[in-house]
Design a protein around this motif. Structure first.
Motif, PDB file in Angstrom:
ATOM      1  N   TYR A 100       1.136 -28.773 -17.705  1.00 50.65           N
ATOM      2  CA  TYR A 100       0.997 -29.202 -16.246  1.00 50.65           C
ATOM      3  C   TYR A 100       0.713 -30.039 -15.945  1.00 50.65           C
ATOM      4  O   TYR A 100       0.088 -31.070 -14.732  1.00 50.65           O
ATOM      5  CB  TYR A 100       0.828 -27.590 -16.012  1.00 50.65           C
ATOM      6  CG  TYR A 100       1.909 -27.080 -15.954  1.00 50.65           C
ATOM      7  CD1 TYR A 100       2.531 -27.057 -17.120  1.00 50.65           C
ATOM      8  CD2 TYR A 100       2.018 -25.373 -15.034  1.00 50.65           C
ATOM      9  CE1 TYR A 100       3.679 -25.785 -16.954  1.00 50.65           C
ATOM     10  CE2 TYR A 100       3.325 -24.514 -14.932  1.00 50.65           C
ATOM     11  CZ  TYR A 100       4.004 -24.397 -15.613  1.00 50.65           C
ATOM     12  OH  TYR A 100       5.020 -23.655 -15.860  1.00 50.65           O
ATOM     13  N   ARG A 103       2.010 -33.844 -16.386  1.00 56.19           N
ATOM     14  CA  ARG A 103       2.513 -34.038 -15.267  1.00 56.19           C
ATOM     15  C   ARG A 103       2.243 -34.774 -13.983  1.00 56.19           C
ATOM     16  O   ARG A 103       2.891 -35.498 -13.386  1.00 56.19           O
ATOM     17  CB  ARG A 103       3.729 -32.607 -14.710  1.00 56.19           C
ATOM     18  CG  ARG A 103       4.170 -32.057 -15.892  1.00 56.19           C
ATOM     19  CD  ARG A 103       4.606 -30.810 -15.027  1.00 56.19           C
ATOM     20  NE  ARG A 103       6.416 -29.807 -16.452  1.00 56.19           N
ATOM     21  CZ  ARG A 103       7.155 -30.244 -16.280  1.00 56.19           C
ATOM     22  NH1 ARG A 103       7.920 -30.440 -14.559  1.00 56.19           N
ATOM     23  NH2 ARG A 103       8.254 -29.239 -16.952  1.00 56.19           N
ATOM     24  N   SER A 260       5.852 -20.486 -17.118  1.00 56.56           N
ATOM     25  CA  SER A 260       4.390 -19.824 -15.948  1.00 56.56           C
ATOM     26  C   SER A 260       4.080 -18.046 -15.731  1.00 56.56           C
ATOM     27  O   SER A 260       4.107 -18.151 -14.887  1.00 56.56           O
ATOM     28  CB  SER A 260       5.096 -20.223 -14.867  1.00 56.56           C
ATOM     29  OG  SER A 260       6.964 -20.729 -15.408  1.00 56.56           O
TER      30      SER A 260
ATOM     31  N   ILE B 143       3.686 -28.684  -8.209  1.00 52.15           N
ATOM     32  CA  ILE B 143       4.110 -27.331  -9.086  1.00 52.15           C
ATOM     33  C   ILE B 143       3.912 -26.415  -7.793  1.00 52.15           C
ATOM     34  O   ILE B 143       3.087 -26.274  -7.471  1.00 52.15           O
ATOM     35  CB  ILE B 143       3.403 -26.944 -10.625  1.00 52.15           C
ATOM     36  CG1 ILE B 143       4.225 -28.698 -10.927  1.00 52.15           C
ATOM     37  CG2 ILE B 143       4.602 -25.807 -10.749  1.00 52.15           C
ATOM     38  CD1 ILE B 143       3.726 -28.047 -12.853  1.00 52.15           C
ATOM     39  N   GLU B 161       0.106 -23.087 -15.930  1.00 51.67           N
ATOM     40  CA  GLU B 161       0.436 -22.071 -16.960  1.00 51.67           C
ATOM     41  C   GLU B 161       0.481 -20.632 -16.827  1.00 51.67           C
ATOM     42  O   GLU B 161      -0.621 -20.535 -16.814  1.00 51.67           O
ATOM     43  CB  GLU B 161       0.288 -23.171 -18.430  1.00 51.67           C
ATOM     44  CG  GLU B 161       1.215 -24.410 -18.749  1.00 51.67           C
ATOM     45  CD  GLU B 161      -0.279 -25.855 -19.087  1.00 51.67           C
ATOM     46  OE1 GLU B 161      -0.953 -25.589 -18.610  1.00 51.67           O
ATOM     47  OE2 GLU B 161       1.290 -26.021 -19.368  1.00 51.67           O
ATOM     48  N   GLN B 179       7.868 -26.561  -6.268  1.00 45.49           N
ATOM     49  CA  GLN B 179       8.518 -25.834  -7.021  1.00 45.49           C
ATOM     50  C   GLN B 179       9.248 -24.381  -6.621  1.00 45.49           C
ATOM     51  O   GLN B 179       9.537 -23.862  -5.768  1.00 45.49           O
ATOM     52  CB  GLN B 179       7.125 -24.645  -8.323  1.00 45.49           C
ATOM     53  CG  GLN B 179       7.486 -23.281  -9.215  1.00 45.49           C
ATOM     54  CD  GLN B 179       8.286 -24.003 -10.242  1.00 45.49           C
ATOM     55  OE1 GLN B 179       9.253 -24.760 -10.647  1.00 45.49           O
ATOM     56  NE2 GLN B 179       7.893 -24.287 -11.143  1.00 45.49           N
TER      57      GLN B 179
END
Ligand SMILES: Cc1cc2nc3c(=O)[nH]c(=O)nc-3n(C[C@H](O)[C@H](O)[C@H](O)COP(=O)(O)OP(=O)(O)OC[C@H]3O[C@@H](n4cnc5c(N)ncnc54)[C@H](O)[C@@H]3O)c2cc1C
Ligand SMILES: Nc1ncnc2c1ncn2[C@@H]1O[C@H](COP(=O)(O)O)[C@@H](O)[C@H]1O
Lengths: 331, 258
Positions: A100, A103, A260, B143, B161, B179
């Protein structure tokens, strides 16, 4: 080519993200194929503890980018610290794991240098000495062979599990440690990260479940969840789900499996109407036995299933419940 | 509060994908299309912010004539106007060049926020929004699962995460990549659908933009194909009753997990 490969390590306040080893392994293999030195860059405030983790790893140089403003991750800090290093060293490739965090900064870093970033690759192949990268498209339903265009450095990230971190080669002596000058202007950092937290209501711990029945969008509507619930009950299983089910609040978020959500490894995982996108797979691929029931024979979930049933879950699941009940009664 | 939402139209999830004749992409002929899923959430978030703070929601989409359908769909839900970037040269651009086209097209706009999806369902670069921010020289975060507008800045909840999150503050204007699950997207109303026809779409091609250098992909897809299965999966065949019986047998006596 022999221009050097730079691997970017990732850690949260001193705890190394294990996918760093996967990126390093990719770097070792690509250096073997293409030649040139292998460098690893670590960014942070006080990196002495992290340095030890690399002391026996096969790479030429460990580059330490230390600065007060790198104490917590920001996309600007990372980009501004790495950019001069990349310009000075001119690696032919910059390799990362597709986390993440990657990203969040890698597209910015690559774009700042006017370069392409081939993200989320599952592997590579050499053609006439040039790497061709393989990526999933359409959520894993197809693969694409991708070639970089223009001048290096090429930025590449690999999907979790594309390389094995436990196959990282060691060597003595380990890498040379080189502190790298970092100058950062506080005003250039515009994003201000605050505390990291978990949602309080973590009611179920799916990691302890021996059997999991997981539902995906193939379940169609919340009204059909009792069917999966019934299967779970006959099996003494916990119910879990893919992300869209939790997005819709058909099941609470603590039952979400994937990048997630939770990571589980039960002895039996039954996936009902789940396509098998990588973000789901990473959360359950360690299961001992995987069963997939999906009406699409091409669904990527079948690539990791031990037993597959191509069919309509609304026909198969009732039959399965019936059979399981019969077997139970026999005993 | 003016918000630009980048919408991508992608093959609908139920599509049966076939590789095209020269093996370079899928055959687009018989596909049905829909708005990329995270972009639907981005649009909803923009509409909610507009309802609270006023202003305009502007849709920006790069793609052929069919993407007008996606823009109209956004209008039906409440978006105000659209920018449609349509040119043969825009076909199958990589994330860097898509972002270049969008950046150039919105140069004259005044906006507080740009919302994109975190990732497209077809290419799945997960890059366009971040590159757009870099090209525009504005901050971004990715996100995003919650947005609070503060004075001149925005506080967002970023997904990390394994069930972790983080609050992040950044000044406006900014790019946020959204997201799925951030909200519950609305359906269009009949009134909305009627009104959608009258809302304006500005269509721009390559010659309308000052792109400078040519649009050359930095990453070029050479070949697409159905991946080879790497694991031996035992496929069970027969009627539902037959496969159920086989599966129970296998799980009991072969895998020994029930
Ligand atoms: C940063 C990021 C994080 C993410 N985190 C997660 C995560 O933690 N967990 C997660 O799961 N996803 C996550 N996702 C989303 C992920 O990419 C996929 O979109 C998601 O996993 C798809 O869920 P699905 O398989 O249920 O739905 P779909 O992909 O829509 O698949 C539905 C499947 O059901 C099948 N089906 C339909 N009807 C039937 C029927 N009657 N009988 C049998 N089969 C049927 C279809 O053939 C299809 O294969 C994340 C994505 C991103 C970008
Ligand atoms: N052709 C396009 N037109 C408009 N927006 C796009 C386009 N391609 C990508 N985007 C936006 O960028 C996001 C991320 O896409 P990608 O970088 O391809 O994963 C998408 O969710 C969209 O919001």
């Amino acid at each position: 080519m022999g221009r050097g490969i730079l691997v970017i390590a990732e850690h949260i306040e001193g705890r190394l993200n294990p996918t760093t080893w996967e990126a390093l392994r990719a770097g070792q293999l690509l250096t073997d194929a293409l030649g040139g030195p292998l460098w690893v860059a670590v960014l942070g405030k006080d990196l002495s503890a992290l340095t030890a983790a690399f002391s026996d790893k096969r790479c030429d140089e460990l580059l330490l980018l230390e600065h007060e403003l790198l104490a917590t991750y920001t996309p600007e800090g990372t980009t501004l610290a790495l950019r001069p290093l990349i310009e000075a060293r001119q690696p032919q490739m910059v390799i990362m794991s597709h986390t993440y965090q990657v990203r969040d900064f890698a597209p910015k870093l690559a774009a700042a240098l006017g370069r392409g970033f081939i993200s989320d690759c599952i592997g590579y192949r050499l053609e006439d000495g040039h790497p061709v990268f393989i990526r999933q498209i359409f959520q894993g339903k197809m693969n694409a062979d991708v070639r970089v265009q223009g001048d290096p450095p090429y930025f590449v990230s690999f999907q979790a599990g594309a390389f094995r971190g436990d196959e990282v080669e060691t060597s003595t002596p380990g890498p040379t440690i080189t502190p790298v000058e970092v100058s950062l202007d506080p005003s250039a950092i515009r994003t201000h990260p605050m505390e990291r937290f978990r949602e309080a209501k973590q009611a179920v711990d799916l990691t302890q479940a021996e059997i999991i029945v997981a539902i995906g969008r193939g379940i169609k509507s919340a009204d059909n969840i009792p069917l999966a619930q019934e299967l779970a009950e006959v099996l003494g299983a916990e119910l879990a789900a893919s992300r869209p089910i939790c997005d819709n609040e058909w099941l609470p978020m603590d039952r979400q499996i994937g990048s997630s959500g939770q990571t589980v490894a039960p002895k039996l995982y039954i996936a009902l109407g789940i396509s098998g996108a990588i973000q789901h797979i990473v959360g359950m691929k360690g299961s001992k036995t995987i069963v997939a029931i999906n009406k699409d024979p091409e669904a990527p979930i079948f690539d990791i299933a031990d037993y597959g049933i191509v069919g309509d879950l609304f026909e198969v699941v009732p039959a399965l419940i019936k059979k399981l009940r019969e077997v139970k009664e026999e005993h | 509060m003016n918000i630009i939402v980048c919408l991508k139209q992608v093959p609908s999830r139920e599509s049966i994908l076939r590789v095209n004749a020269d093996g370079t992409w899928v055959d687009e002929q018989d596909l049905s299309w829909e708005i990329n899923e995270p972009d639907v959430y981005a649009l909803e978030e923009a509409l909610r912010l507009k309802e609270r703070f006023g202003g305009e929601v502007i849709i920006c989409s790069v793609g052929p004539a069919r993407v007008q359908q996606a823009i109209r769909e956004a209008f039906a839900k409440g978006a105000d106007r659209g920018i449609h970037l349509n040119d043969p040269a825009f076909e199958r651009l990589d994330a860097y060049n898509t972002a270049r086209v969008i950046a150039e097209a919105i140069k004259g706009e005044s906006y507080d926020l740009i919302l994109t999806g975190l990732q497209s369902d077809d290419f799945g670069f997960a890059q366009t929004g971040v590159i757009l921010a870099e090209l525009l020289g504005i901050p971004h975060t990715t996100i995003v699962m919650e947005i609070h507008i503060l004075d001149g800045k925005v506080k967002v909840k970023r997904e990390l995460e394994a069930g972790w999150f983080q609050w992040i503050e950044l000044p406006l204007p900014a790019v946020l990549t959204i997201q799925s699950g951030i909200n519950h997207p609305r359906y269009a109303t009949l009134k909305g659908i009627m009104g959608a026809k009258k809302k304006p779409i500005r269509t721009l091609g390559r010659d309308d933009l000052h792109l400078g250098e040519a649009l050359l992909n930095l990453q070029q897809v050479e070949k697409v194909y159905i991946p080879q299965k790497t694991k031996e999966t035992q496929l069970l065949e027969g009627s539902p009753e037959e496969v159920a019986a086989q599966l129970v047998e296998k799980l009991k006596h072969e895998a020994k997990v029930i």
